[in-house]
Design a protein around this motif. Structure first.
Motif, PDB file in Angstrom:
ATOM      1  N   TRP A   1      -1.952  -6.560   8.991  1.00 46.84           N
ATOM      2  CA  TRP A   1      -3.074  -7.572   8.990  1.00 46.84           C
ATOM      3  C   TRP A   1      -4.347  -7.077   8.248  1.00 46.84           C
ATOM      4  N   ASP A   2      -4.635  -5.680   8.435  1.00 44.57           N
ATOM      5  CA  ASP A   2      -5.961  -5.144   7.940  1.00 44.57           C
ATOM      6  C   ASP A   2      -5.625  -5.385   6.324  1.00 44.57           C
ATOM      7  N   LEU A   3      -4.494  -5.096   5.678  1.00 45.29           N
ATOM      8  CA  LEU A   3      -4.222  -5.286   4.428  1.00 45.29           C
ATOM      9  C   LEU A   3      -4.394  -6.813   4.035  1.00 45.29           C
ATOM     10  N   GLN A   4      -3.786  -7.630   4.706  1.00 46.60           N
ATOM     11  CA  GLN A   4      -3.944  -9.025   4.286  1.00 46.60           C
ATOM     12  C   GLN A   4      -5.257  -9.554   4.607  1.00 46.60           C
ATOM     13  N   LYS A   5      -6.023  -8.995   5.311  1.00 46.82           N
ATOM     14  CA  LYS A   5      -7.443  -9.448   5.495  1.00 46.82           C
ATOM     15  C   LYS A   5      -8.184  -8.959   4.389  1.00 46.82           C
ATOM     16  N   LYS A   6      -8.120  -7.861   3.902  1.00 45.30           N
ATOM     17  CA  LYS A   6      -8.700  -7.224   2.571  1.00 45.30           C
ATOM     18  C   LYS A   6      -8.338  -8.067   1.535  1.00 45.30           C
TER      19      LYS A   6
ATOM     20  N   MET B   1      -1.223 -12.333  -1.851  1.00 47.06           N
ATOM     21  CA  MET B   1      -1.069 -12.693  -0.158  1.00 47.06           C
ATOM     22  C   MET B   1       0.268 -13.024   0.118  1.00 47.06           C
ATOM     23  N   PHE B   2       0.997 -13.818  -0.364  1.00 46.77           N
ATOM     24  CA  PHE B   2       2.360 -14.121   0.081  1.00 46.77           C
ATOM     25  C   PHE B   2       3.262 -13.222   0.162  1.00 46.77           C
ATOM     26  N   ILE B   3       3.277 -12.081  -0.773  1.00 46.99           N
ATOM     27  CA  ILE B   3       3.890 -10.802  -0.717  1.00 46.99           C
ATOM     28  C   ILE B   3       3.835 -10.116   0.596  1.00 46.99           C
ATOM     29  N   LEU B   4       2.348 -10.128   0.847  1.00 51.00           N
ATOM     30  CA  LEU B   4       2.214  -9.305   2.207  1.00 51.00           C
ATOM     31  C   LEU B   4       2.796 -10.222   3.466  1.00 51.00           C
ATOM     32  N   LYS B   5       2.646 -11.454   3.487  1.00 51.83           N
ATOM     33  CA  LYS B   5       3.021 -12.110   4.461  1.00 51.83           C
ATOM     34  C   LYS B   5       4.712 -11.913   4.772  1.00 51.83           C
ATOM     35  N   VAL B   6       5.347 -11.989   3.412  1.00 57.97           N
ATOM     36  CA  VAL B   6       6.724 -11.719   3.431  1.00 57.97           C
ATOM     37  C   VAL B   6       7.068 -10.073   3.949  1.00 57.97           C
ATOM     38  N   ILE B   7       6.390  -9.192   3.793  1.00 58.58           N
ATOM     39  CA  ILE B   7       6.529  -8.087   4.154  1.00 58.58           C
ATOM     40  C   ILE B   7       6.381  -7.883   5.680  1.00 58.58           C
ATOM     41  N   HIS B   8       5.285  -8.567   6.003  1.00 59.78           N
ATOM     42  CA  HIS B   8       4.859  -8.610   7.595  1.00 59.78           C
ATOM     43  C   HIS B   8       5.932  -9.144   8.190  1.00 59.78           C
ATOM     44  N   TRP B   9       6.642 -10.381   7.729  1.00 60.47           N
ATOM     45  CA  TRP B   9       7.828 -10.805   8.614  1.00 60.47           C
ATOM     46  C   TRP B   9       8.997  -9.978   8.482  1.00 60.47           C
ATOM     47  N   ILE B  10       9.245  -9.101   7.312  1.00 59.77           N
ATOM     48  CA  ILE B  10      10.460  -8.062   7.411  1.00 59.77           C
ATOM     49  C   ILE B  10       9.996  -7.293   8.460  1.00 59.77           C
ATOM     50  N   VAL B  11       8.924  -6.682   8.441  1.00 63.48           N
ATOM     51  CA  VAL B  11       8.559  -5.824   9.386  1.00 63.48           C
ATOM     52  C   VAL B  11       8.922  -6.244  10.855  1.00 63.48           C
ATOM     53  N   ILE B  12       8.364  -7.684  11.096  1.00 62.10           N
ATOM     54  CA  ILE B  12       8.562  -8.196  12.476  1.00 62.10           C
ATOM     55  C   ILE B  12       9.966  -8.248  12.733  1.00 62.10           C
ATOM     56  N   ILE B  13      10.989  -8.609  11.830  1.00 60.41           N
ATOM     57  CA  ILE B  13      12.183  -8.666  11.960  1.00 60.41           C
ATOM     58  C   ILE B  13      12.955  -7.287  12.473  1.00 60.41           C
ATOM     59  N   MET B  14      12.574  -6.532  11.570  1.00 57.17           N
ATOM     60  CA  MET B  14      13.094  -4.978  11.881  1.00 57.17           C
ATOM     61  C   MET B  14      12.728  -4.653  13.372  1.00 57.17           C
ATOM     62  N   LEU B  15      11.521  -4.900  13.519  1.00 58.66           N
ATOM     63  CA  LEU B  15      10.947  -4.359  15.079  1.00 58.66           C
ATOM     64  C   LEU B  15      11.950  -5.089  16.016  1.00 58.66           C
ATOM     65  N   LEU B  16      12.291  -6.452  15.764  1.00 57.86           N
ATOM     66  CA  LEU B  16      12.945  -6.953  16.988  1.00 57.86           C
ATOM     67  C   LEU B  16      14.529  -7.165  16.949  1.00 57.86           C
TER      68      LEU B  16
ATOM     69  N   ASP C   1      -2.959  -6.888  20.610  1.00 60.58           N
ATOM     70  CA  ASP C   1      -3.077  -7.107  21.964  1.00 60.58           C
ATOM     71  C   ASP C   1      -4.446  -8.032  21.961  1.00 60.58           C
ATOM     72  N   ASP C   2      -5.374  -7.516  21.012  1.00 55.26           N
ATOM     73  CA  ASP C   2      -6.787  -8.275  20.777  1.00 55.26           C
ATOM     74  C   ASP C   2      -7.293  -8.506  19.683  1.00 55.26           C
ATOM     75  N   LEU C   3      -7.177  -9.953  19.376  1.00 53.86           N
ATOM     76  CA  LEU C   3      -7.180 -10.380  17.746  1.00 53.86           C
ATOM     77  C   LEU C   3      -8.680 -10.224  17.422  1.00 53.86           C
ATOM     78  N   ASN C   4      -9.552 -10.227  18.233  1.00 57.20           N
ATOM     79  CA  ASN C   4     -11.026 -10.216  17.919  1.00 57.20           C
ATOM     80  C   ASN C   4     -11.523  -9.078  16.917  1.00 57.20           C
ATOM     81  N   LYS C   5     -10.565  -7.780  17.024  1.00 54.74           N
ATOM     82  CA  LYS C   5     -11.056  -6.616  16.371  1.00 54.74           C
ATOM     83  C   LYS C   5     -10.710  -7.092  14.851  1.00 54.74           C
ATOM     84  N   TYR C   6     -10.136  -8.001  14.465  1.00 60.41           N
ATOM     85  CA  TYR C   6      -9.865  -8.214  12.899  1.00 60.41           C
ATOM     86  C   TYR C   6     -11.075  -9.163  12.506  1.00 60.41           C
TER      87      TYR C   6
ATOM     88  N   LYS D   1      -4.583 -17.880  13.716  1.00 62.37           N
ATOM     89  CA  LYS D   1      -3.635 -18.692  13.416  1.00 62.37           C
ATOM     90  C   LYS D   1      -2.470 -18.030  12.534  1.00 62.37           C
ATOM     91  N   ASP D   2      -2.524 -16.780  12.396  1.00 65.63           N
ATOM     92  CA  ASP D   2      -1.417 -16.369  11.460  1.00 65.63           C
ATOM     93  C   ASP D   2      -0.359 -15.827  12.576  1.00 65.63           C
TER      94      ASP D   2
END
Length: 127
Positions: A49-54, A1-16, A122-127, A63-64
């Motif tokens: 997020w889909d991968l993290q949720k799985k 789980m931690f590695i997916l969170k790290v990857i997610h943050w890397i993606v966010i930083i790359m996008l920004l 845009d809509d977190l209810n779909k997760y 909360k994430d």
């Protein structure tokens, strides 16, 4: 789980901020940027997020989010981050001498998306 969170943050930083990378990384950063945006367009979701949720079904996506962590109004935060994503994409295109094509991509993206905010968060209810 931690590695997916790290990857997610890397993606966010790359996008920004990937447009600030050295010139030799610009083409890869541009392809990455367009790829992530196309994944949002095609799936209407955040694949990470889909991968993290799985992996962790108890993950509370709401909360994430950074807006929740920082206590910032969600809609305002989304407007700010999406504007930065579009500016980052434009600057990548500018640095590659493809500004016109990049502007056309962003316009087409927003039109096909049907809204300014991407449909990944845009809509977190779909997760």
């Amino acid at each position: 789980m931690f590695i997916l969170k790290v990857i997610h943050w890397i993606v966010i930083i790359m996008l920004l901020a990937s447009s600030l990378l050295p010139k030799r990384f610009i083409k890869g950063a541009f392809v990455f940027q367009i790829g992530v945006m196309l994944s949002w367009l095609l799936t209407g979701r955040c694949v990470l997020w889909d991968l993290q949720k799985k992996v962790d079904p108890t993950l509370d996506i709401k909360k994430d989010t950074t807006s929740e962590m920082l206590g910032i109004d969600r809609y305002t935060w989304l407007l700010i981050t999406h504007t930065i994503i579009y500016i980052n994409t434009l600057y990548l295109g500018y640095r590659m001498n493809k500004l016109y094509e990049t502007k056309m991509f962003i316009i087409a993206y927003i039109l096909l998306n049907g809204q300014y905010l991407h449909k990944g968060d845009d809509d977190l209810n779909k997760y």
